[in-house]
Design a protein around this motif. Structure first.
Motif, PDB file in Angstrom:
ATOM      1  N   ASP A  71       0.829  -1.209   0.000  1.00 49.88           N
ATOM      2  CA  ASP A  71       0.000   0.000   0.000  1.00 49.88           C
ATOM      3  C   ASP A  71       0.865   1.260   0.000  1.00 49.88           C
ATOM      4  OD1 ASP A  71      -2.777   0.517  -0.313  1.00 49.88           O
ATOM      5  OD2 ASP A  71      -2.794   1.507   1.626  1.00 49.88           O
ATOM      6  N   PHE A 124       1.464   1.809  -3.506  1.00 46.50           N
ATOM      7  CA  PHE A 124       0.218   2.286  -4.111  1.00 46.50           C
ATOM      8  C   PHE A 124       0.012   3.772  -3.837  1.00 46.50           C
ATOM      9  CE2 PHE A 124      -4.250   3.416  -3.768  1.00 46.50           C
ATOM     10  CZ  PHE A 124      -4.784   2.936  -4.955  1.00 46.50           C
ATOM     11  N   VAL A 125       0.218   4.171  -2.590  1.00 49.57           N
ATOM     12  CA  VAL A 125      -0.050   5.571  -2.215  1.00 49.57           C
ATOM     13  C   VAL A 125       0.890   6.523  -2.967  1.00 49.57           C
ATOM     14  CG1 VAL A 125      -0.049   7.239  -0.300  1.00 49.57           C
ATOM     15  CG2 VAL A 125      -1.172   5.033  -0.019  1.00 49.57           C
ATOM     16  N   PHE A 129      -0.731   6.954  -6.046  1.00 54.49           N
ATOM     17  CA  PHE A 129      -1.984   7.669  -5.797  1.00 54.49           C
ATOM     18  C   PHE A 129      -1.746   9.187  -5.756  1.00 54.49           C
ATOM     19  CE2 PHE A 129      -5.763   8.356  -2.793  1.00 54.49           C
ATOM     20  CZ  PHE A 129      -6.715   8.057  -3.748  1.00 54.49           C
ATOM     21  N   TYR A 139      -3.312  -2.211 -10.620  1.00 52.91           N
ATOM     22  CA  TYR A 139      -4.053  -1.073 -10.065  1.00 52.91           C
ATOM     23  C   TYR A 139      -3.305   0.236 -10.402  1.00 52.91           C
ATOM     24  CZ  TYR A 139      -7.566   0.736  -6.730  1.00 52.91           C
ATOM     25  OH  TYR A 139      -8.644   1.366  -6.149  1.00 52.91           O
ATOM     26  N   ILE A 182     -12.400   5.020  -4.627  1.00 53.78           N
ATOM     27  CA  ILE A 182     -11.138   4.471  -4.091  1.00 53.78           C
ATOM     28  C   ILE A 182     -11.051   4.766  -2.581  1.00 53.78           C
ATOM     29  CG2 ILE A 182      -8.608   4.706  -4.085  1.00 53.78           C
ATOM     30  CD1 ILE A 182      -8.752   5.225  -7.131  1.00 53.78           C
ATOM     31  N   GLU A 183     -11.331   6.012  -2.209  1.00 52.55           N
ATOM     32  CA  GLU A 183     -11.267   6.395  -0.793  1.00 52.55           C
ATOM     33  C   GLU A 183     -12.365   5.716   0.016  1.00 52.55           C
ATOM     34  OE1 GLU A 183      -8.539   7.503  -0.112  1.00 52.55           O
ATOM     35  OE2 GLU A 183      -8.278   9.670  -0.369  1.00 52.55           O
ATOM     36  N   TYR A 220     -11.779   2.070   1.267  1.00 52.77           N
ATOM     37  CA  TYR A 220     -10.950   2.016   2.481  1.00 52.77           C
ATOM     38  C   TYR A 220     -11.718   2.509   3.702  1.00 52.77           C
ATOM     39  CZ  TYR A 220      -6.373   0.213   1.205  1.00 52.77           C
ATOM     40  OH  TYR A 220      -5.337  -0.626   0.864  1.00 52.77           O
ATOM     41  N   TRP A 228      -8.268   5.416   8.283  1.00 56.29           N
ATOM     42  CA  TRP A 228      -9.297   5.473   7.240  1.00 56.29           C
ATOM     43  C   TRP A 228     -10.719   5.313   7.785  1.00 56.29           C
ATOM     44  CZ3 TRP A 228      -4.584   2.884   6.250  1.00 56.29           C
ATOM     45  CH2 TRP A 228      -3.794   3.450   5.228  1.00 56.29           C
ATOM     46  N   PHE A 249      -6.599  -6.322  -4.730  1.00 57.48           N
ATOM     47  CA  PHE A 249      -5.562  -5.817  -3.819  1.00 57.48           C
ATOM     48  C   PHE A 249      -5.629  -6.524  -2.463  1.00 57.48           C
ATOM     49  CE2 PHE A 249      -3.012  -2.816  -1.407  1.00 57.48           C
ATOM     50  CZ  PHE A 249      -2.127  -2.293  -2.352  1.00 57.48           C
TER      51      PHE A 249
HETATM   52  C1  LIG Z   1      -5.397  -0.008  -2.492  1.00 55.46           C
HETATM   53  C2  LIG Z   1      -5.830   1.242  -1.821  1.00 55.46           C
HETATM   54  N1  LIG Z   1      -7.064   1.708  -2.051  1.00 55.46           N
HETATM   55  C3  LIG Z   1      -7.487   2.836  -1.453  1.00 55.46           C
HETATM   56  C4  LIG Z   1      -6.674   3.528  -0.595  1.00 55.46           C
HETATM   57  C5  LIG Z   1      -7.192   4.765   0.094  1.00 55.46           C
HETATM   58  O1  LIG Z   1      -6.363   5.829   0.043  1.00 55.46           O
HETATM   59  C6  LIG Z   1      -5.372   3.013  -0.379  1.00 55.46           C
HETATM   60  N2  LIG Z   1      -4.498   3.624   0.458  1.00 55.46           N
HETATM   61  N3  LIG Z   1      -4.986   1.874  -1.002  1.00 55.46           N
END
Ligand SMILES: Cc1ncc(CO)c(N)n1
Length: 224
Positions: free
Chosen positions: A51, A54-55, A58, A118, A142-143, A146, A171, A216
Protein backbone atom coordinates in the motif's frame (compact mmCIF):
# COMPACT_ATOMS: atom_id res chain seq x y z
CA UNK A 1 -30.20 16.93 3.30
CA UNK A 2 -29.61 15.89 6.90
CA UNK A 3 -26.56 17.28 8.72
CA UNK A 4 -23.66 16.78 6.36
CA UNK A 5 -24.94 13.53 4.88
CA UNK A 6 -25.28 12.73 1.22
CA UNK A 7 -28.47 13.10 -0.78
CA UNK A 8 -29.54 10.05 -2.74
CA UNK A 9 -27.83 10.55 -6.08
CA UNK A 10 -26.25 8.57 -8.86
CA UNK A 11 -23.46 7.11 -6.73
CA UNK A 12 -25.92 5.78 -4.14
CA UNK A 13 -27.91 4.16 -6.96
CA UNK A 14 -24.75 2.41 -8.21
CA UNK A 15 -23.89 1.20 -4.72
CA UNK A 16 -27.35 -0.34 -4.50
CA UNK A 17 -27.22 -1.78 -8.01
CA UNK A 18 -23.76 -3.31 -7.50
CA UNK A 19 -24.21 -4.19 -3.85
CA UNK A 20 -22.63 -7.65 -4.13
CA UNK A 21 -19.42 -6.28 -5.64
CA UNK A 22 -19.34 -3.39 -3.18
CA UNK A 23 -19.60 -5.79 -0.26
CA UNK A 24 -16.90 -8.07 -1.64
CA UNK A 25 -14.62 -5.02 -1.65
CA UNK A 26 -15.61 -3.60 1.76
CA UNK A 27 -16.19 -6.83 3.73
CA UNK A 28 -13.25 -8.74 2.33
CA UNK A 29 -11.90 -11.73 4.34
CA UNK A 30 -8.64 -9.80 4.85
CA UNK A 31 -10.19 -6.74 6.54
CA UNK A 32 -12.82 -8.88 8.28
CA UNK A 33 -9.92 -10.90 9.78
CA UNK A 34 -8.52 -7.64 11.21
CA UNK A 35 -11.87 -6.98 12.87
CA UNK A 36 -12.07 -10.59 14.11
CA UNK A 37 -8.56 -10.42 15.51
CA UNK A 38 -7.51 -13.45 13.45
CA UNK A 39 -5.44 -11.51 10.91
CA UNK A 40 -2.25 -13.14 9.72
CA UNK A 41 0.42 -10.57 10.56
CA UNK A 42 2.60 -11.53 7.62
CA UNK A 43 -0.37 -10.67 5.40
CA UNK A 44 -0.72 -7.34 7.20
CA UNK A 45 2.96 -6.62 6.64
CA UNK A 46 2.60 -7.50 2.95
CA UNK A 47 -0.39 -5.15 2.69
CA UNK A 48 1.59 -2.36 4.39
CA UNK A 49 4.53 -2.55 1.97
CA UNK A 50 2.29 -2.84 -1.08
CA UNK A 51 0.00 0.00 0.00
CA UNK A 52 2.97 2.31 0.52
CA UNK A 53 3.85 1.78 -3.14
CA UNK A 54 0.22 2.29 -4.11
CA UNK A 55 -0.05 5.57 -2.22
CA UNK A 56 3.01 6.95 -3.99
CA UNK A 57 1.23 6.29 -7.30
CA UNK A 58 -1.98 7.67 -5.80
CA UNK A 59 -0.22 11.03 -5.31
CA UNK A 60 0.35 11.25 -9.07
CA UNK A 61 -3.25 10.15 -9.71
CA UNK A 62 -4.57 12.84 -7.39
CA UNK A 63 -2.39 15.44 -9.09
CA UNK A 64 -4.08 14.49 -12.37
CA UNK A 65 -7.54 14.80 -10.75
CA UNK A 66 -6.54 18.22 -9.41
CA UNK A 67 -5.36 19.32 -12.84
CA UNK A 68 -8.66 18.25 -14.44
CA UNK A 69 -10.52 20.06 -11.66
CA UNK A 70 -8.62 23.30 -12.32
CA UNK A 71 -9.23 23.02 -16.07
CA UNK A 72 -12.87 21.88 -16.06
CA UNK A 73 -14.61 22.97 -12.89
CA UNK A 74 -15.51 26.31 -11.32
CA UNK A 75 -12.93 25.97 -8.59
CA UNK A 76 -15.09 25.28 -5.53
CA UNK A 77 -13.97 21.62 -5.57
CA UNK A 78 -10.32 22.56 -5.74
CA UNK A 79 -9.83 23.08 -2.01
CA UNK A 80 -11.19 19.64 -1.13
CA UNK A 81 -8.98 17.87 -3.67
CA UNK A 82 -5.96 19.96 -2.68
CA UNK A 83 -6.61 19.07 0.97
CA UNK A 84 -6.67 15.39 0.03
CA UNK A 85 -3.43 15.72 -1.87
CA UNK A 86 -1.78 17.57 1.02
CA UNK A 87 -2.84 14.88 3.52
CA UNK A 88 -1.01 12.26 1.45
CA UNK A 89 2.25 13.84 2.57
CA UNK A 90 1.40 12.94 6.16
CA UNK A 91 0.19 9.53 4.99
CA UNK A 92 3.54 8.70 3.39
CA UNK A 93 5.30 9.61 6.66
CA UNK A 94 2.82 7.42 8.53
CA UNK A 95 3.65 4.47 6.25
CA UNK A 96 7.36 4.91 6.90
CA UNK A 97 6.83 5.00 10.66
CA UNK A 98 4.47 2.03 10.57
CA UNK A 99 6.87 0.05 8.36
CA UNK A 100 9.58 0.56 10.94
CA UNK A 101 7.26 -0.63 13.69
CA UNK A 102 6.53 -3.83 11.73
CA UNK A 103 10.10 -4.26 10.45
CA UNK A 104 9.04 -3.91 6.83
CA UNK A 105 11.91 -2.68 4.69
CA UNK A 106 10.17 -0.37 2.20
CA UNK A 107 13.29 -0.07 0.04
CA UNK A 108 13.05 -3.80 -0.68
CA UNK A 109 9.35 -3.96 -1.52
CA UNK A 110 8.51 -4.54 -5.15
CA UNK A 111 4.95 -4.31 -6.43
CA UNK A 112 3.01 -7.57 -6.77
CA UNK A 113 0.80 -8.24 -9.79
CA UNK A 114 -2.52 -6.84 -8.51
CA UNK A 115 -0.78 -3.70 -7.29
CA UNK A 116 0.95 -3.18 -10.65
CA UNK A 117 -2.40 -3.61 -12.38
CA UNK A 118 -4.05 -1.07 -10.06
CA UNK A 119 -1.19 1.42 -10.52
CA UNK A 120 -1.47 1.09 -14.30
CA UNK A 121 -5.17 1.96 -14.02
CA UNK A 122 -4.29 5.04 -11.94
CA UNK A 123 -1.68 6.11 -14.49
CA UNK A 124 -4.26 6.04 -17.29
CA UNK A 125 -5.91 9.12 -15.71
CA UNK A 126 -3.06 11.33 -16.82
CA UNK A 127 -4.63 11.24 -20.29
CA UNK A 128 -6.43 14.56 -20.87
CA UNK A 129 -9.24 12.69 -22.69
CA UNK A 130 -10.46 11.28 -19.38
CA UNK A 131 -13.02 13.69 -18.00
CA UNK A 132 -13.07 15.34 -14.60
CA UNK A 133 -16.39 13.56 -13.89
CA UNK A 134 -14.85 10.11 -14.41
CA UNK A 135 -11.73 11.07 -12.43
CA UNK A 136 -13.51 12.53 -9.39
CA UNK A 137 -15.92 9.58 -9.27
CA UNK A 138 -12.96 7.19 -9.35
CA UNK A 139 -11.22 9.15 -6.60
CA UNK A 140 -14.36 9.01 -4.43
CA UNK A 141 -14.83 5.25 -4.69
CA UNK A 142 -11.14 4.47 -4.09
CA UNK A 143 -11.27 6.39 -0.79
CA UNK A 144 -14.70 5.05 0.13
CA UNK A 145 -13.67 1.38 -0.11
CA UNK A 146 -10.95 2.02 2.48
CA UNK A 147 -13.24 4.15 4.64
CA UNK A 148 -15.99 1.52 4.75
CA UNK A 149 -13.57 -1.42 5.16
CA UNK A 150 -11.64 0.08 8.08
CA UNK A 151 -14.63 1.72 9.79
CA UNK A 152 -16.06 -1.81 10.11
CA UNK A 153 -12.87 -2.83 11.98
CA UNK A 154 -13.50 -0.24 14.71
CA UNK A 155 -17.29 -0.55 14.91
CA UNK A 156 -18.96 -2.09 17.95
CA UNK A 157 -18.07 -5.68 18.66
CA UNK A 158 -14.64 -5.59 17.01
CA UNK A 159 -11.75 -7.70 18.27
CA UNK A 160 -9.18 -5.73 16.29
CA UNK A 161 -5.69 -6.20 17.79
CA UNK A 162 -4.69 -2.95 19.58
CA UNK A 163 -1.54 -2.61 17.48
CA UNK A 164 -3.74 -2.36 14.35
CA UNK A 165 -6.20 0.21 15.68
CA UNK A 166 -4.10 3.14 14.42
CA UNK A 167 -4.26 1.79 10.89
CA UNK A 168 -8.02 1.29 11.10
CA UNK A 169 -8.57 4.77 12.53
CA UNK A 170 -6.56 6.37 9.75
CA UNK A 171 -9.30 5.47 7.24
CA UNK A 172 -12.15 4.53 9.57
CA UNK A 173 -12.43 7.83 11.47
CA UNK A 174 -15.53 10.06 11.31
CA UNK A 175 -13.33 12.81 9.75
CA UNK A 176 -12.28 10.55 6.91
CA UNK A 177 -15.92 9.59 6.39
CA UNK A 178 -16.87 13.27 6.10
CA UNK A 179 -14.11 13.80 3.58
CA UNK A 180 -15.45 10.85 1.52
CA UNK A 181 -18.93 12.34 1.68
CA UNK A 182 -17.61 15.66 0.34
CA UNK A 183 -16.08 13.76 -2.57
CA UNK A 184 -19.36 11.92 -3.09
CA UNK A 185 -21.30 15.19 -3.27
CA UNK A 186 -18.88 16.52 -5.90
CA UNK A 187 -19.15 13.28 -7.90
CA UNK A 188 -22.95 13.33 -7.76
CA UNK A 189 -23.08 16.96 -8.87
CA UNK A 190 -20.77 16.24 -11.82
CA UNK A 191 -22.73 13.09 -12.73
CA UNK A 192 -26.04 14.97 -12.65
CA UNK A 193 -24.67 17.40 -15.24
CA UNK A 194 -22.74 14.87 -17.31
CA UNK A 195 -23.71 13.56 -20.74
CA UNK A 196 -24.90 9.93 -20.75
CA UNK A 197 -21.66 8.51 -22.17
CA UNK A 198 -19.55 10.20 -19.48
CA UNK A 199 -21.87 8.84 -16.77
CA UNK A 200 -21.54 5.38 -18.31
CA UNK A 201 -17.74 5.63 -18.32
CA UNK A 202 -17.84 6.74 -14.68
CA UNK A 203 -19.94 3.71 -13.72
CA UNK A 204 -17.46 1.44 -15.53
CA UNK A 205 -14.60 3.06 -13.62
CA UNK A 206 -16.56 2.58 -10.35
CA UNK A 207 -16.87 -1.15 -11.07
CA UNK A 208 -13.25 -1.41 -12.13
CA UNK A 209 -12.14 0.12 -8.83
CA UNK A 210 -14.20 -2.43 -6.88
CA UNK A 211 -12.58 -5.22 -8.89
CA UNK A 212 -9.09 -3.80 -8.34
CA UNK A 213 -9.70 -3.30 -4.61
CA UNK A 214 -10.83 -6.93 -4.26
CA UNK A 215 -7.68 -7.98 -6.13
CA UNK A 216 -5.56 -5.82 -3.82
CA UNK A 217 -7.01 -7.44 -0.67
CA UNK A 218 -6.65 -10.91 -2.26
CA UNK A 219 -3.01 -10.13 -3.01
CA UNK A 220 -2.44 -8.99 0.58
CA UNK A 221 -3.95 -12.14 2.07
CA UNK A 222 -2.30 -14.61 -0.30
CA UNK A 223 0.57 -14.10 -2.68
CA UNK A 224 -1.01 -13.68 -6.08
C1 LIG B 1 -5.40 -0.01 -2.49
C2 LIG B 1 -5.83 1.24 -1.82
N1 LIG B 1 -7.06 1.71 -2.05
C3 LIG B 1 -7.49 2.84 -1.45
C4 LIG B 1 -6.67 3.53 -0.60
C5 LIG B 1 -7.19 4.77 0.09
O1 LIG B 1 -6.36 5.83 0.04
C6 LIG B 1 -5.37 3.01 -0.38
N2 LIG B 1 -4.50 3.62 0.46
N3 LIG B 1 -4.99 1.87 -1.00
Amino acid sequence: MDGGGVEAGTTAAWMARHRGMYERATRHPFTVSIRDGTVDLSAFRRWLGQDYMFVKEFVAFLASVLLKCCRQSDGSDMEIILGGLASLSDELSWFKKEAEKWSVNLAEVSPLKSNTEYCRFLQSFSEPEISYTVAITTFWIIETVYQDSFAFCIEEGNKTPPELLGTCQRWGSPEFKQYCQSLQRIADRCLAEAPADAARSAEEAFLRVLELEIGFWDMSSSRS
